[in-house]
Design a protein around this motif. Sequence first.
Motif, short mmCIF file in Angstrom:
data_model
loop_
_atom_site.label_atom_id
_atom_site.label_comp_id
_atom_site.label_asym_id
_atom_site.label_seq_id
_atom_site.Cartn_x
_atom_site.Cartn_y
_atom_site.Cartn_z
N LYS A 53 0.82 -1.22 0.00
CA LYS A 53 0.00 0.00 0.00
C LYS A 53 0.85 1.26 0.00
O LYS A 53 0.40 2.32 -0.44
N HIS A 54 2.06 1.16 0.52
CA HIS A 54 2.93 2.33 0.66
C HIS A 54 4.02 2.38 -0.42
O HIS A 54 4.92 3.22 -0.34
N ILE A 91 7.20 8.02 -6.90
CA ILE A 91 7.99 8.78 -5.94
C ILE A 91 9.31 8.03 -5.69
O ILE A 91 9.30 6.89 -5.25
N ASP A 92 10.39 8.69 -5.99
CA ASP A 92 11.71 8.09 -5.81
C ASP A 92 12.28 8.54 -4.46
O ASP A 92 13.01 9.53 -4.36
N ASP A 93 11.89 7.82 -3.41
CA ASP A 93 12.35 8.15 -2.07
C ASP A 93 13.06 6.92 -1.50
O ASP A 93 12.44 6.00 -0.98
N LYS A 94 14.37 6.90 -1.65
CA LYS A 94 15.15 5.74 -1.23
C LYS A 94 15.10 5.53 0.28
O LYS A 94 15.08 4.39 0.76
#
Length: 390
Positions: free
Chosen positions: A300-301, A306-309
């Motif tokens: 779900k997340h 969104i490229d958030d490492k």
Amino acid sequence: GRKPTSRTSNVEQKENRKQDDLNRFCKFTDRKQAGSSPEDKKTAIVQALDQLDKEDDISKDKKDLDTSFNNNSDDVNVELGEPEKDSVTAISPPATPQDKTPRVVKEVQISPEVMEVCYMHALSIETQEVMGLLIGSIKDDVVIIRSLMVGKRTTKEKSRVEIDDIELIAASELATSLKDEKDQVLQVVGWYHSHPHITVLPSRVDLRTQSGGQLMDKHFVGLIFSVFNKNKETLEEKTQIIAFQSGPQKEDGSFKLIQIPVKIEDTASMVNEAVFVSVYSAMADTWLKPAEEEYEEYQKHVNPAIDDKVAEMHNSALLTTRLTTIYRDIAEPAMRNLETKIRKLEVTLSSRNQSAPSNNSPGSSCVTSPAQGTSSTNQSSLISGHQTKP
């Protein structure tokens, strides 16, 4: 709360007591100040005392109801796992039922294998309720529980649990693939869920859910496993089980509770190999289904846009931690328990093989050969995930 002084006259003390009673009971009479006349004061006190008596009766009824369940002399004790540590108490109906509502189901019979898996499932999670569906057959108004299906939850709360409708369809398909000793197809005969840290008695929501199941089949039953409850004096922890149905609906919209006797039937799951295997397949679902729930929550997340490492690393680490916890707390103890059972069976079969007169005797056909014993050892190694010593 009264503290009269020695210098106060008897008449003044009496009036002071009346005024104290008015001050104490004004919250029940919905008055900020009662009338000034003695009659008004007397009426206010009488009304307040009557209200308190009613509340005391209600509280006493609740206490007596809990006592009747906890101290019932007809309780059935069933020991699973280690007898000195784990015990399950089946709550029997009171000897003199308060309600004369007739029971549609005379008795619930459940196999020890199904009881064990339900017990293990209920104890797998302490902070949330778990739920599953019961599979079996109905004979002469007696519900016989032979297998089960662990449910994958859509709602996970401390005092509430729900599963998807797809689970009910899957349980129906599983039931139709199984048959009893008379070659009759099994069916979904009920549901079960846990009550961690709370009473074994069903709530209003439980009774409403149960009434919905009875619309499909009047023999549909519910089981509740009350777990993680400790006696404050002895610190002894026990699991209570109740079988129930919903009775007629009351004026306030709630449903009456109908208790059903519970009996352990040793051969209920021993009718054939398919039924027996389905029970222990459900045991595997006690950790596979929670793992699926955690993975679905993780998905779900996940947002490819969104490229958030950092967030991705955090979520992946959290998923790994939760899956590891499931393995440590549920899967590994269950596999060790199965491995112990297999070893005990090997010893039993070996002793029977040694005590047999000869291989040509009539009774030798039902004794497992040494080669089969070796096969069991290999199965033990596969189940536990590591090599075991002979």
